[in-house]
Design a protein around this motif. Structure first.
Motif, PDB file in Angstrom:
ATOM      1  N   PHE A  38       0.822  -1.208   0.000  1.00 51.92           N
ATOM      2  CA  PHE A  38       0.000   0.000   0.000  1.00 51.92           C
ATOM      3  C   PHE A  38       0.859   1.262   0.000  1.00 51.92           C
ATOM      4  CE2 PHE A  38      -3.742  -2.509   1.612  1.00 51.92           C
ATOM      5  CZ  PHE A  38      -4.571  -2.188   0.553  1.00 51.92           C
ATOM      6  N   GLN A  39       1.988   1.238   0.702  1.00 47.23           N
ATOM      7  CA  GLN A  39       2.849   2.413   0.707  1.00 47.23           C
ATOM      8  C   GLN A  39       3.401   2.688  -0.694  1.00 47.23           C
ATOM      9  OE1 GLN A  39       3.327   4.455   3.565  1.00 47.23           O
ATOM     10  NE2 GLN A  39       3.879   5.766   1.829  1.00 47.23           N
ATOM     11  N   LEU A  40       3.741   1.645  -1.424  1.00 50.87           N
ATOM     12  CA  LEU A  40       4.187   1.819  -2.808  1.00 50.87           C
ATOM     13  C   LEU A  40       3.078   2.427  -3.658  1.00 50.87           C
ATOM     14  CD1 LEU A  40       6.055  -1.575  -3.244  1.00 50.87           C
ATOM     15  CD2 LEU A  40       7.113   0.695  -3.372  1.00 50.87           C
ATOM     16  N   MET A  41       1.858   2.015  -3.424  1.00 49.23           N
ATOM     17  CA  MET A  41       0.731   2.590  -4.158  1.00 49.23           C
ATOM     18  C   MET A  41       0.562   4.069  -3.813  1.00 49.23           C
ATOM     19  SD  MET A  41      -3.263   1.357  -4.131  1.00 49.23           S
ATOM     20  CE  MET A  41      -2.970  -0.099  -5.145  1.00 49.23           C
ATOM     21  N   ILE A  42       0.663   4.404  -2.527  1.00 48.13           N
ATOM     22  CA  ILE A  42       0.547   5.802  -2.104  1.00 48.13           C
ATOM     23  C   ILE A  42       1.653   6.652  -2.713  1.00 48.13           C
ATOM     24  CG2 ILE A  42       0.725   7.334  -0.087  1.00 48.13           C
ATOM     25  CD1 ILE A  42      -0.637   5.062   1.536  1.00 48.13           C
ATOM     26  N   ASP A  43       2.857   6.098  -2.773  1.00 47.40           N
ATOM     27  CA  ASP A  43       4.005   6.846  -3.298  1.00 47.40           C
ATOM     28  C   ASP A  43       3.972   6.984  -4.818  1.00 47.40           C
ATOM     29  OD1 ASP A  43       4.887   7.029  -0.707  1.00 47.40           O
ATOM     30  OD2 ASP A  43       6.330   5.380  -0.884  1.00 47.40           O
ATOM     31  N   GLY A  44       3.111   6.238  -5.488  1.00 48.74           N
ATOM     32  CA  GLY A  44       3.018   6.320  -6.941  1.00 48.74           C
ATOM     33  C   GLY A  44       4.151   5.625  -7.663  1.00 48.74           C
ATOM     34  N   GLY A  45       4.779   4.661  -7.003  1.00 49.34           N
ATOM     35  CA  GLY A  45       5.931   4.010  -7.601  1.00 49.34           C
ATOM     36  C   GLY A  45       5.631   2.695  -8.283  1.00 49.34           C
ATOM     37  N   LEU A  46       4.370   2.427  -8.614  1.00 46.93           N
ATOM     38  CA  LEU A  46       3.995   1.149  -9.201  1.00 46.93           C
ATOM     39  C   LEU A  46       3.663   1.294 -10.676  1.00 46.93           C
ATOM     40  CD1 LEU A  46       1.612  -0.145  -6.388  1.00 46.93           C
ATOM     41  CD2 LEU A  46       3.975  -0.865  -6.797  1.00 46.93           C
ATOM     42  N   THR A  47       3.924   0.245 -11.421  1.00 45.43           N
ATOM     43  CA  THR A  47       3.464   0.130 -12.796  1.00 45.43           C
ATOM     44  C   THR A  47       2.725  -1.194 -12.901  1.00 45.43           C
ATOM     45  OG1 THR A  47       5.337   1.404 -13.638  1.00 45.43           O
ATOM     46  CG2 THR A  47       4.112   0.071 -15.224  1.00 45.43           C
ATOM     47  N   GLY A  48       1.409  -1.130 -12.889  1.00 43.46           N
ATOM     48  CA  GLY A  48       0.622  -2.351 -12.878  1.00 43.46           C
ATOM     49  C   GLY A  48       0.192  -2.716 -11.466  1.00 43.46           C
ATOM     50  N   LYS A  49      -0.086  -3.979 -11.260  1.00 44.84           N
ATOM     51  CA  LYS A  49      -0.731  -4.445 -10.044  1.00 44.84           C
ATOM     52  C   LYS A  49       0.250  -5.036  -9.037  1.00 44.84           C
ATOM     53  CE  LYS A  49      -4.780  -5.107  -9.679  1.00 44.84           C
ATOM     54  NZ  LYS A  49      -5.773  -4.330  -8.894  1.00 44.84           N
ATOM     55  N   VAL A  50      -0.127  -4.936  -7.759  1.00 46.37           N
ATOM     56  CA  VAL A  50       0.563  -5.637  -6.679  1.00 46.37           C
ATOM     57  C   VAL A  50      -0.290  -6.829  -6.273  1.00 46.37           C
ATOM     58  CG1 VAL A  50       1.381  -5.543  -4.313  1.00 46.37           C
ATOM     59  CG2 VAL A  50       1.736  -3.589  -5.827  1.00 46.37           C
ATOM     60  N   VAL A  51       0.275  -8.023  -6.410  1.00 44.14           N
ATOM     61  CA  VAL A  51      -0.424  -9.253  -6.043  1.00 44.14           C
ATOM     62  C   VAL A  51      -0.087  -9.597  -4.595  1.00 44.14           C
ATOM     63  CG1 VAL A  51      -0.582 -11.737  -6.492  1.00 44.14           C
ATOM     64  CG2 VAL A  51      -0.498 -10.118  -8.402  1.00 44.14           C
ATOM     65  N   ILE A  52      -1.098 -10.069  -3.869  1.00 41.50           N
ATOM     66  CA  ILE A  52      -0.932 -10.440  -2.464  1.00 41.50           C
ATOM     67  C   ILE A  52      -1.196 -11.938  -2.298  1.00 41.50           C
ATOM     68  CG2 ILE A  52      -1.839 -10.127  -0.129  1.00 41.50           C
ATOM     69  CD1 ILE A  52      -0.232  -7.738  -1.122  1.00 41.50           C
ATOM     70  N   HIS A  53      -0.277 -12.624  -1.614  1.00 40.30           N
ATOM     71  CA  HIS A  53      -0.407 -14.056  -1.367  1.00 40.30           C
ATOM     72  C   HIS A  53      -0.695 -14.319   0.109  1.00 40.30           C
ATOM     73  CE1 HIS A  53       2.344 -14.922  -5.065  1.00 40.30           C
ATOM     74  NE2 HIS A  53       1.075 -14.804  -5.404  1.00 40.30           N
ATOM     75  N   PRO A  54      -1.876 -14.798   0.456  1.00 38.89           N
ATOM     76  CA  PRO A  54      -2.108 -15.270   1.824  1.00 38.89           C
ATOM     77  C   PRO A  54      -1.279 -16.527   2.077  1.00 38.89           C
ATOM     78  CG  PRO A  54      -4.177 -14.936   0.643  1.00 38.89           C
ATOM     79  CD  PRO A  54      -3.088 -14.900  -0.372  1.00 38.89           C
ATOM     80  N   PRO A  55      -1.060 -16.858   3.336  1.00 40.67           N
ATOM     81  CA  PRO A  55      -0.319 -18.097   3.619  1.00 40.67           C
ATOM     82  C   PRO A  55      -1.112 -19.320   3.190  1.00 40.67           C
ATOM     83  CG  PRO A  55      -1.208 -17.162   5.640  1.00 40.67           C
ATOM     84  CD  PRO A  55      -1.421 -16.135   4.568  1.00 40.67           C
ATOM     85  N   ALA A  56      -0.420 -20.339   2.711  1.00 40.61           N
ATOM     86  CA  ALA A  56      -1.087 -21.588   2.353  1.00 40.61           C
ATOM     87  C   ALA A  56      -1.558 -22.284   3.619  1.00 40.61           C
ATOM     88  CB  ALA A  56      -0.120 -22.497   1.585  1.00 40.61           C
TER      89      ALA A  56
END
Length: 328
Positions: free
Chosen positions: A307-325
């Motif tokens: 989320f901090q990367l999203m706030i900072d505007g430093g992303l190109t495309g999506k951030v995928v999140i992996h819950p624990p198996a």
């Protein structure tokens, strides 16, 4: 189970209200609902708006965030979750028009968790040619772009399309989908790196935000709002269409009504997508080979970083999140 929960809201420090908890009870499905083991989810601006208190009343807190999910249903089938929880009959065949519709994580716990429950009709089979990470990028951002382009603007091959704010999840999807449909695409961004990426995705030209385009366009895909609205209208040909599905820079742009009525420009709102549109988009991706743009994948324990990367505007495309198996 482990889950990322919005426990409070702050316009200036949204991440202060995001808590990771490992003692959340696993959800039990209601009649007509199904439990999904989440393999991958992805971040959306919608999650940040919730944490900022925009469009999400505080009395609905605490709530598990996360609008996107791909995983396994209770029978072990690979599925994608359609994120609009609504009644098509109440919306004249379109669940996005149901007055009581809700996006996953608005009125019901979302997908930043090991498990999520949704109505069974919201499950769409995940094609084998699509990875879980790719599938997790589609439900909100990519279907929003698809509806804007094909349902609302009804673009066809050869149309000139401007996508404002290249680099965001919806914008990157709109560029790739419009190129795949044979449109001539122009993109804008303040970032030279993101303009370069837009060219890699097939845009004919990518210019700094607000810069004049080589030609007028038939359609503008607008998710930025106040900062780009004037440029969107000035870039549009007479009789052209602006489709707006967000306003990350503000919701009160100058109207410029004289331009709108004199040039007979059309302004269309667009929100979410239908289950049928998600299925149709999957067919398009299969036919064209287009795939989502993924900036990075992170474990659920690193969701604050994402989320901090999203706030900072430093992303190109999506951030995928992996819950624990799940533990065996």
């Amino acid at each position: 189970m482990l889950a990322a929960i919005a426990i409070s809201q702050s316009a200036t420090d949204p991440l202060s209200g995001l808590a990771l908890r490992d003692d959340v009870p696993e959800p039990a499905p209601k009649p007509g609902w199904c439990r999904v083991r989440v393999v991958a989810s992805s971040l959306n601006m919608h999650d940040l708006w919730t944490l900022r208190g925009v469009g999400h009343p505080p009395e609905r807190l605490p709530i598990v965030l996360g609008c996107d999910a791909a995983g396994y249903d209770e029978d072990g089938n690979e599925v994608i979750v359609h994120p609009v929880l609504g009644d098509p009959d109440a919306g004249r065949g379109d669940e996005t028009l149901d007055p009581n519709r809700a996006l996953l994580s608005e009125q019901h716990d979302g997908a930043f968790a090991e498990y999520v429950t949704v109505p069974t009709r919201n499950l769409v089979p995940k094609p084998a040619w699509l990875s879980f990470d790719e599938a997790a990028c589609l439900p909100v951002a990519w279907t929003t772009a698809y509806r804007m382009l094909f349902t609302q603007a009804r673009i066809t091959a050869g149309d000139r399309v401007l996508v404002q704010g290249a680099g965001g999840g919806v914008a990157s999807a709109a560029i790739k989908l419009a190129v795949a449909a044979g449109a001539v695409v122009y993109a804008t961004s303040r970032s030279a790196d993101k303009r370069a990426e837009a060219l890699n995705w097939g845009a004919r030209a990518a210019v700094p935000t607000g810069e004049r385009l080589p030609e007028k366009v038939d359609v503008v895909i607008e998710t930025v709002g106040e900062a780009t609205w004037s440029h969107s209208l000035k870039s549009l040909r007479p009789g052209g269409t602006v489709v707006i599905a967000g306003a990350t820079s503000g919701t009160n742009p100058p109207a410029d009504l004289g331009r709108v009525f004199y040039l007979q420009q059309r302004i269309l709102g667009s929100t979410g997508c239908t289950r049928a549109e998600l299925v149709a988009m999957l067919r398009l991706l299969e036919a064209t080979g287009v795939r989502p743009v993924i900036d990075r994948a992170l474990p659920l324990t690193d969701i604050h970083k994402g989320f901090q990367l999203m706030i900072d505007g430093g992303l190109t495309g999506k951030v995928v999140i992996h819950p624990p198996a799940p533990q065996q």
